[in-house]
Scaffold this motif. Sequence first.
Motif, PDB file in Angstrom:
ATOM      1  N   ARG A 147      -5.285  -3.966 -10.057  1.00 33.71           N
ATOM      2  CA  ARG A 147      -6.434  -3.754  -9.177  1.00 33.71           C
ATOM      3  C   ARG A 147      -6.930  -2.322  -9.366  1.00 33.71           C
ATOM      4  O   ARG A 147      -6.126  -1.382  -9.435  1.00 33.71           O
ATOM      5  N   GLU A 148      -8.247  -2.160  -9.389  1.00 33.64           N
ATOM      6  CA  GLU A 148      -8.814  -0.834  -9.581  1.00 33.64           C
ATOM      7  C   GLU A 148      -8.541   0.093  -8.397  1.00 33.64           C
ATOM      8  O   GLU A 148      -8.526   1.319  -8.557  1.00 33.64           O
ATOM      9  N   ASP A 149      -8.326  -0.479  -7.205  1.00 31.58           N
ATOM     10  CA  ASP A 149      -8.099   0.370  -6.035  1.00 31.58           C
ATOM     11  C   ASP A 149      -6.656   0.846  -5.926  1.00 31.58           C
ATOM     12  O   ASP A 149      -6.304   1.567  -5.003  1.00 31.58           O
ATOM     13  N   VAL A 150      -5.787   0.432  -6.851  1.00 30.10           N
ATOM     14  CA  VAL A 150      -4.422   0.957  -6.912  1.00 30.10           C
ATOM     15  C   VAL A 150      -4.428   2.120  -7.896  1.00 30.10           C
ATOM     16  O   VAL A 150      -4.404   1.932  -9.113  1.00 30.10           O
ATOM     17  N   ARG A 151      -4.483   3.327  -7.362  1.00 31.15           N
ATOM     18  CA  ARG A 151      -4.514   4.509  -8.224  1.00 31.15           C
ATOM     19  C   ARG A 151      -3.142   4.791  -8.818  1.00 31.15           C
ATOM     20  O   ARG A 151      -3.018   5.268  -9.938  1.00 31.15           O
ATOM     21  N   LEU A 152      -2.091   4.515  -8.038  1.00 32.82           N
ATOM     22  CA  LEU A 152      -0.720   4.675  -8.505  1.00 32.82           C
ATOM     23  C   LEU A 152       0.142   3.675  -7.758  1.00 32.82           C
ATOM     24  O   LEU A 152       0.156   3.651  -6.533  1.00 32.82           O
ATOM     25  N   GLY A 153       0.863   2.850  -8.502  1.00 34.00           N
ATOM     26  CA  GLY A 153       1.654   1.801  -7.880  1.00 34.00           C
ATOM     27  C   GLY A 153       3.145   2.080  -7.932  1.00 34.00           C
ATOM     28  O   GLY A 153       3.598   3.211  -7.710  1.00 34.00           O
ATOM     29  N   ILE A 154       3.925   1.067  -8.272  1.00 37.03           N
ATOM     30  CA  ILE A 154       5.383   1.166  -8.277  1.00 37.03           C
ATOM     31  C   ILE A 154       5.839   2.192  -9.307  1.00 37.03           C
ATOM     32  O   ILE A 154       5.331   2.246 -10.422  1.00 37.03           O
ATOM     33  N   GLY A 155       6.823   3.008  -8.918  1.00 32.38           N
ATOM     34  CA  GLY A 155       7.418   3.931  -9.862  1.00 32.38           C
ATOM     35  C   GLY A 155       7.418   5.376  -9.418  1.00 32.38           C
ATOM     36  O   GLY A 155       8.059   6.220 -10.047  1.00 32.38           O
ATOM     37  N   ASP A 156       6.731   5.708  -8.344  1.00 35.12           N
ATOM     38  CA  ASP A 156       6.715   7.074  -7.840  1.00 35.12           C
ATOM     39  C   ASP A 156       7.244   7.068  -6.406  1.00 35.12           C
ATOM     40  O   ASP A 156       7.700   6.049  -5.907  1.00 35.12           O
ATOM     41  N   ASP A 157       7.160   8.213  -5.736  1.00 37.34           N
ATOM     42  CA  ASP A 157       7.681   8.293  -4.370  1.00 37.34           C
ATOM     43  C   ASP A 157       6.811   7.555  -3.368  1.00 37.34           C
ATOM     44  O   ASP A 157       7.264   7.194  -2.286  1.00 37.34           O
ATOM     45  N   ALA A 158       5.536   7.379  -3.696  1.00 30.09           N
ATOM     46  CA  ALA A 158       4.625   6.634  -2.829  1.00 30.09           C
ATOM     47  C   ALA A 158       3.488   6.087  -3.685  1.00 30.09           C
ATOM     48  O   ALA A 158       3.204   6.608  -4.775  1.00 30.09           O
ATOM     49  N   ALA A 159       2.863   5.040  -3.198  1.00 28.77           N
ATOM     50  CA  ALA A 159       1.680   4.501  -3.864  1.00 28.77           C
ATOM     51  C   ALA A 159       0.446   5.287  -3.433  1.00 28.77           C
ATOM     52  O   ALA A 159       0.400   5.827  -2.317  1.00 28.77           O
ATOM     53  N   LEU A 160      -0.533   5.343  -4.303  1.00 29.53           N
ATOM     54  CA  LEU A 160      -1.823   5.946  -3.989  1.00 29.53           C
ATOM     55  C   LEU A 160      -2.874   4.851  -4.051  1.00 29.53           C
ATOM     56  O   LEU A 160      -3.073   4.234  -5.103  1.00 29.53           O
ATOM     57  N   LEU A 161      -3.536   4.602  -2.920  1.00 27.77           N
ATOM     58  CA  LEU A 161      -4.412   3.449  -2.776  1.00 27.77           C
ATOM     59  C   LEU A 161      -5.750   3.874  -2.202  1.00 27.77           C
ATOM     60  O   LEU A 161      -5.814   4.745  -1.335  1.00 27.77           O
ATOM     61  N   ALA A 162      -6.821   3.249  -2.670  1.00 25.46           N
ATOM     62  CA  ALA A 162      -8.176   3.614  -2.245  1.00 25.46           C
ATOM     63  C   ALA A 162      -8.762   2.518  -1.366  1.00 25.46           C
ATOM     64  O   ALA A 162      -8.857   1.358  -1.790  1.00 25.46           O
ATOM     65  N   VAL A 163      -9.146   2.871  -0.139  1.00 21.99           N
ATOM     66  CA  VAL A 163      -9.774   1.929   0.782  1.00 21.99           C
ATOM     67  C   VAL A 163     -11.290   1.961   0.556  1.00 21.99           C
ATOM     68  O   VAL A 163     -11.887   3.039   0.560  1.00 21.99           O
ATOM     69  N   PRO A 164     -11.925   0.810   0.342  1.00 23.93           N
ATOM     70  CA  PRO A 164     -13.362   0.801   0.087  1.00 23.93           C
ATOM     71  C   PRO A 164     -14.162   1.372   1.255  1.00 23.93           C
ATOM     72  O   PRO A 164     -13.768   1.249   2.420  1.00 23.93           O
ATOM     73  N   ALA A 165     -15.278   1.972   0.944  1.00 25.98           N
ATOM     74  CA  ALA A 165     -16.157   2.518   1.977  1.00 25.98           C
ATOM     75  C   ALA A 165     -16.633   1.401   2.894  1.00 25.98           C
ATOM     76  O   ALA A 165     -16.918   0.282   2.461  1.00 25.98           O
ATOM     77  N   GLY A 166     -16.697   1.701   4.200  1.00 27.45           N
ATOM     78  CA  GLY A 166     -17.180   0.741   5.179  1.00 27.45           C
ATOM     79  C   GLY A 166     -16.147  -0.273   5.632  1.00 27.45           C
ATOM     80  O   GLY A 166     -16.454  -1.147   6.450  1.00 27.45           O
ATOM     81  N   GLN A 167     -14.917  -0.169   5.105  1.00 25.03           N
ATOM     82  CA  GLN A 167     -13.851  -1.100   5.470  1.00 25.03           C
ATOM     83  C   GLN A 167     -12.767  -0.354   6.243  1.00 25.03           C
ATOM     84  O   GLN A 167     -12.555   0.847   6.054  1.00 25.03           O
ATOM     85  N   VAL A 168     -12.063  -1.088   7.102  1.00 24.22           N
ATOM     86  CA  VAL A 168     -10.847  -0.558   7.706  1.00 24.22           C
ATOM     87  C   VAL A 168      -9.662  -1.309   7.123  1.00 24.22           C
ATOM     88  O   VAL A 168      -9.806  -2.400   6.561  1.00 24.22           O
ATOM     89  N   LEU A 169      -8.487  -0.709   7.252  1.00 23.44           N
ATOM     90  CA  LEU A 169      -7.279  -1.277   6.669  1.00 23.44           C
ATOM     91  C   LEU A 169      -6.523  -2.078   7.726  1.00 23.44           C
ATOM     92  O   LEU A 169      -6.175  -1.551   8.782  1.00 23.44           O
ATOM     93  N   ALA A 170      -6.309  -3.349   7.456  1.00 24.93           N
ATOM     94  CA  ALA A 170      -5.480  -4.195   8.314  1.00 24.93           C
ATOM     95  C   ALA A 170      -4.076  -4.238   7.721  1.00 24.93           C
ATOM     96  O   ALA A 170      -3.918  -4.529   6.530  1.00 24.93           O
TER      97      ALA A 170
END
Length: 318
Positions: free
Chosen positions: A18-41
């Motif tokens: 997924r393009e919104d996964v900037r950094l996934g499994i393998g580091d201390d934390a994932a880096l994820l991008a929330v689309p503009a105008g959306q909230v995270l459930a």
Amino acid sequence: MAEFALIDLIRARCAVAREDVRLGIGDDAALLAVPAGQVLAVSTDTLVAGVHFPKDTAPFDIGWKSLAVNLSDLAAMGAQPAWATLALTLPVADVAWVAAFADGFAALAREFDLALVGGDTTQGPLSITVTVHGFVPESLALCRDGAKVGDAVFVTGTLGDAAAGLALLQSPVPEGKEHLISRLNRPTPRITQGLLLRRRAHACIDVSDGLVADLGHICTASAVGAEIDLVLLPASPALLGLVADEARMPLQLAGGDDYELCFSAAPAIATELLDDLARSGCAATRIGCIVAEPGVRVRAADGSLAAPPRPGWEHFSP
């Protein structure tokens, strides 16, 4: 299998890009991008062997169900799935078991383009904790606190199948129970239907602990009550064929584990809404109404009040 080899196995089998996964499994934390105008459930559920699934359940089914029960929460919020994390506690790191578990998890994840972005592994009694993340426009999230007096009450799919499947696992019944056991082991999260309910349902919840208990949560949050008609509760042909009439009531009202959506909406849109849900691949049924008097009441065919032995599942109940 060593811990990091186990993680590599799960990552390889559950890979979804997924393009919104900037950094996934393998580091201390994932880096994820929330689309503009959306909230995270965000929702988290833990499944424990012998409590949420029989200990001899196939690992593929455990992997599927561990994700499905979480996705059902996103469906109830009208959210589109995006990411998940997995915390897996195992007695031993059995390669074949972990591979089958990951395949079950991945099979459902790919249906919804959901990426596994992190988690944890540890040794101990078998339990699985999944956290899912989804997107929803802030003004369109479905919540429990919007039910209004006069609303109609609906439920998707059928009720009682999973509870009957659990009861029939050890049954000598030779044929017909496979559908019910499948509903227990591989529930279908109603994501598509939850998206259809945006702007239309006033309140929504998934039926995980039992219809009476979960509808009761809507009523409590909305400061209303509900009346449902026992004869209107939708039942599958398998349930009708294998379970006697008197035994179906507690399964449908309090059995839980079906992961259908229960929601309220204005009666004026009932026909259009039911038609749209049917076209989505999962029909819904109008089963009652929202009233002012607190509590959930169940009416039998003769108009008398019917009461299940218990409203639904509750951890730590006496």
